[in-house]
Motif scaffolding. Structure first.
Motif, PDB file in Angstrom:
ATOM      1  N   GLN A 104      -3.336  12.562  13.663  1.00 39.35           N
ATOM      2  CA  GLN A 104      -4.038  11.348  14.055  1.00 39.35           C
ATOM      3  C   GLN A 104      -4.896  10.803  12.913  1.00 39.35           C
ATOM      4  OE1 GLN A 104      -7.027  12.127  17.003  1.00 39.35           O
ATOM      5  NE2 GLN A 104      -6.735  10.124  17.918  1.00 39.35           N
ATOM      6  N   THR A 105      -5.695  11.662  12.286  1.00 38.15           N
ATOM      7  CA  THR A 105      -6.561  11.193  11.210  1.00 38.15           C
ATOM      8  C   THR A 105      -5.745  10.764   9.998  1.00 38.15           C
ATOM      9  OG1 THR A 105      -6.910  13.476  10.486  1.00 38.15           O
ATOM     10  CG2 THR A 105      -8.579  12.514  11.934  1.00 38.15           C
ATOM     11  N   LEU A 106      -4.621  11.416   9.770  1.00 36.74           N
ATOM     12  CA  LEU A 106      -3.747  11.011   8.677  1.00 36.74           C
ATOM     13  C   LEU A 106      -3.227   9.598   8.933  1.00 36.74           C
ATOM     14  CD1 LEU A 106      -1.458  13.027   6.553  1.00 36.74           C
ATOM     15  CD2 LEU A 106      -0.410  11.105   7.705  1.00 36.74           C
ATOM     16  N   GLY A 107      -2.846   9.326  10.164  1.00 39.75           N
ATOM     17  CA  GLY A 107      -2.390   7.990  10.526  1.00 39.75           C
ATOM     18  C   GLY A 107      -3.477   6.948  10.339  1.00 39.75           C
ATOM     19  N   VAL A 108      -4.684   7.286  10.724  1.00 39.11           N
ATOM     20  CA  VAL A 108      -5.815   6.366  10.562  1.00 39.11           C
ATOM     21  C   VAL A 108      -6.054   6.098   9.079  1.00 39.11           C
ATOM     22  CG1 VAL A 108      -8.321   6.134  10.847  1.00 39.11           C
ATOM     23  CG2 VAL A 108      -6.920   6.930  12.751  1.00 39.11           C
ATOM     24  N   MET A 109      -6.009   7.150   8.265  1.00 44.96           N
ATOM     25  CA  MET A 109      -6.214   6.968   6.830  1.00 44.96           C
ATOM     26  C   MET A 109      -5.105   6.124   6.218  1.00 44.96           C
ATOM     27  SD  MET A 109      -7.772  10.624   5.523  1.00 44.96           S
ATOM     28  CE  MET A 109      -6.561  11.683   6.308  1.00 44.96           C
ATOM     29  N   LEU A 110      -3.878   6.347   6.628  1.00 46.58           N
ATOM     30  CA  LEU A 110      -2.758   5.565   6.110  1.00 46.58           C
ATOM     31  C   LEU A 110      -2.930   4.082   6.458  1.00 46.58           C
ATOM     32  CD1 LEU A 110      -0.006   5.406   4.731  1.00 46.58           C
ATOM     33  CD2 LEU A 110       1.040   5.953   6.936  1.00 46.58           C
ATOM     34  N   ILE A 111      -3.295   3.819   7.695  1.00 46.05           N
ATOM     35  CA  ILE A 111      -3.540   2.441   8.127  1.00 46.05           C
ATOM     36  C   ILE A 111      -4.680   1.829   7.314  1.00 46.05           C
ATOM     37  CG2 ILE A 111      -4.408   1.036  10.056  1.00 46.05           C
ATOM     38  CD1 ILE A 111      -2.831   3.011  11.900  1.00 46.05           C
ATOM     39  N   GLY A 112      -5.749   2.597   7.136  1.00 47.38           N
ATOM     40  CA  GLY A 112      -6.905   2.096   6.393  1.00 47.38           C
ATOM     41  C   GLY A 112      -6.607   1.809   4.935  1.00 47.38           C
ATOM     42  N   LEU A 113      -5.688   2.562   4.354  1.00 48.94           N
ATOM     43  CA  LEU A 113      -5.362   2.352   2.947  1.00 48.94           C
ATOM     44  C   LEU A 113      -4.347   1.236   2.719  1.00 48.94           C
ATOM     45  CD1 LEU A 113      -5.086   6.035   1.640  1.00 48.94           C
ATOM     46  CD2 LEU A 113      -6.950   4.410   1.241  1.00 48.94           C
ATOM     47  N   LYS A 114      -3.474   1.022   3.672  1.00 46.33           N
ATOM     48  CA  LYS A 114      -2.361   0.101   3.444  1.00 46.33           C
ATOM     49  C   LYS A 114      -2.532  -1.286   4.063  1.00 46.33           C
ATOM     50  CE  LYS A 114       0.367   1.060   1.092  1.00 46.33           C
ATOM     51  NZ  LYS A 114       0.269   0.998  -0.376  1.00 46.33           N
ATOM     52  N   PHE A 115      -3.511  -1.460   4.944  1.00 49.27           N
ATOM     53  CA  PHE A 115      -3.704  -2.755   5.582  1.00 49.27           C
ATOM     54  C   PHE A 115      -5.088  -3.296   5.264  1.00 49.27           C
ATOM     55  CE2 PHE A 115      -0.601  -0.634   8.388  1.00 49.27           C
ATOM     56  CZ  PHE A 115       0.439  -1.561   8.311  1.00 49.27           C
ATOM     57  N   ASN A 116      -5.250  -4.595   5.406  1.00 52.12           N
ATOM     58  CA  ASN A 116      -6.579  -5.164   5.220  1.00 52.12           C
ATOM     59  C   ASN A 116      -7.472  -4.741   6.389  1.00 52.12           C
ATOM     60  OD1 ASN A 116      -6.499  -7.168   7.414  1.00 52.12           O
ATOM     61  ND2 ASN A 116      -5.032  -8.265   6.139  1.00 52.12           N
ATOM     62  N   ARG A 117      -8.754  -4.976   6.240  1.00 57.96           N
ATOM     63  CA  ARG A 117      -9.738  -4.495   7.221  1.00 57.96           C
ATOM     64  C   ARG A 117      -9.441  -4.980   8.633  1.00 57.96           C
ATOM     65  NH1 ARG A 117     -15.813  -5.717   5.925  1.00 57.96           N
ATOM     66  NH2 ARG A 117     -15.156  -4.433   4.196  1.00 57.96           N
ATOM     67  N   LYS A 118      -9.160  -6.254   8.771  1.00 55.16           N
ATOM     68  CA  LYS A 118      -8.940  -6.824  10.101  1.00 55.16           C
ATOM     69  C   LYS A 118      -7.690  -6.231  10.762  1.00 55.16           C
ATOM     70  CE  LYS A 118      -8.439 -11.258  12.440  1.00 55.16           C
ATOM     71  NZ  LYS A 118      -8.332 -12.709  12.265  1.00 55.16           N
ATOM     72  N   THR A 119      -6.594  -6.181  10.035  1.00 56.32           N
ATOM     73  CA  THR A 119      -5.350  -5.642  10.586  1.00 56.32           C
ATOM     74  C   THR A 119      -5.504  -4.159  10.901  1.00 56.32           C
ATOM     75  OG1 THR A 119      -4.066  -7.252   9.323  1.00 56.32           O
ATOM     76  CG2 THR A 119      -2.882  -5.323  10.144  1.00 56.32           C
TER      77      THR A 119
END
Length: 141
Positions: A6-21
């Motif tokens: 779960q945290t890996l997914g959150v980190m991946l999302i945080g690194l690859k998308f802009n803040r809003k997305t």
């Protein structure tokens, strides 16, 4: 002691998308879980999960996204991608631990919250960060 990605997914999302997305993606995930879809650890779901001992970790995922975005903004011109991603992931993991342990401490006390809700997850968390940052670094080449 469930260890999830779960945290890996959150980190991946945080690194690859802009803040809003990124924020809306994690909010959607949490909303699906709150609505009862089995998206949380052990295929669980329901709003009651947020009131239980792991609720702080889940809410911490939203805060982590905001922190990751800010850390990336601050470090954008100071460090390369590898260092920036590593520090962003460390910051997000720290935020998730702070939120999670704080909420868990209400249920079981601070000492037990740290010993049961943080210490066993530090090494797996660092491994997740290393693997994610290494994979992203490899994919960038």
């Amino acid at each position: 002691m469930p260890i999830t990605l779960q945290t890996l997914g959150v980190m991946l999302i945080g690194l690859k998308f802009n803040r809003k997305t990124a924020f809306h993606s994690v909010l959607t995930y949490l909303s699906l879980g709150a609505a009862g879809f089995p998206v949380f650890a052990n295929f669980s779901g329901g709003y009651h999960i947020f009131l239980g001992p792991t609720g702080g970790y889940l809410i911490g995922c939203l805060a982590a996204i905001m922190v990751m975005s800010r850390v990336n903004e601050i470090l954008r011109f100071k460090y390369g991608l590898l260092m920036r991603n590593s520090l962003s992931c460390l910051a997000s993991t720290t935020v998730i631990f702070i939120c999670g342990v704080s909420w868990l401490a209400i249920c079981v006390g601070l000492g037990q919250a740290i010993s049961d809700g943080m210490l066993p997850f530090i090494l797996p968390g660092l491994v997740k960060i290393f693997l994610l940052v290494a994979a992203l670094q490899y994919l960038e080449k």
